[in-house]
Enzyme design. Sequence first.
Site, short mmCIF file in Angstrom:
data_model
loop_
_atom_site.label_atom_id
_atom_site.label_comp_id
_atom_site.label_asym_id
_atom_site.label_seq_id
_atom_site.Cartn_x
_atom_site.Cartn_y
_atom_site.Cartn_z
CG HIS A 42 10.22 -6.09 5.68
ND1 HIS A 42 10.52 -5.43 4.52
CD2 HIS A 42 9.05 -5.58 6.12
CE1 HIS A 42 9.57 -4.53 4.28
NE2 HIS A 42 8.66 -4.60 5.23
CD GLU A 62 4.76 -6.56 5.11
OE1 GLU A 62 4.14 -5.58 5.56
OE2 GLU A 62 6.00 -6.59 5.00
P1 PGA Z 1 4.00 0.21 3.96
O1 PGA Z 1 5.08 -0.85 4.49
O2 PGA Z 1 2.89 0.23 4.97
O3 PGA Z 1 4.74 1.50 3.90
O4 PGA Z 1 3.54 -0.28 2.64
C1 PGA Z 1 4.67 -2.07 5.03
C2 PGA Z 1 5.88 -2.85 5.44
O5 PGA Z 1 6.94 -2.70 4.83
O6 PGA Z 1 5.83 -3.64 6.38
#
Ligand code: PGA
Length: 256
Positions: A98, A170
């Site tokens: 992440h 992401e």
């Molecule tokens: P968020 O986070 O939905 O708060 O943008 C997503 C993540 O960190 O996986």
Amino acid sequence: MKIKPLVIANWKLGLDHTQAIILASQVANSQDEFEKFVDLILCPSVISLDAVRQALGSKSFVGLGVQNIYSKPQGSFTGETSILSVKQLGGKFVIIGHSERRKYFAETNEDVAKKTALTLTEGLTPIVCVGETYEERQQQQAEVVVTEQLVQAFEHVTLKASQQIIVAYEPIWAIGTGQAIEPKQAHLMGLVIHQQMLDVFPKEVLQNIRVIYGGSVDGSNVLDFVDGSVLSGVLVGGASQQFESLRALVQAYAKQ
Ligand code: PGA
């Protein structure tokens, strides 16, 4: 058969132990609504994993995961989390790489590769996160960065027919900012990721790989990001940490 969209709840350090148990109980009490429309995976803080499992009781419609593991199963690594314990406590999924781990805990692509290989060896499913910074996107480097992250993450991986991988795209600048990427851009990156998977893995196992999107997803925009083929789910942080906003994601699918 049409697959249900995946909703992975990354609770981060957003909930304390008591709050995690309460939210898990609320989810358990809404089984009918949730189970019908989505495949849900809850990733609480590892310290609450067992209690969350107990709060879910026999509600096996919810998958359990953690937000990180150490790259070795055991040894003298004070303070780290063993995948063996995660497994014993019923965890089936591991979020790996992440961007918050990469940024705040200096996690490298090499760490991601080791954790991914270990997770698969232990029979769990890695949720491998990739994504570019805002600057990298501005400089037209997003695809290069993501491709490189994927190449390195799967360098030591041979995927068996029984194993699964989830890749979460992401974009870093979209996480926790309320500013999701344009759905079209997410979709395009989804295609790039699938293409890369085609280069890395044999054709027979490609169906075991799901690509999902994460970054400021909530009930109001979730349908824009999931088309069922290129992107088949979402990784959700903020909006997954309260019952009503988590439920709103499911309701969006229900209204479809
Ligand atoms: P968020 O986070 O939905 O708060 O943008 C997503 C993540 O960190 O996986």
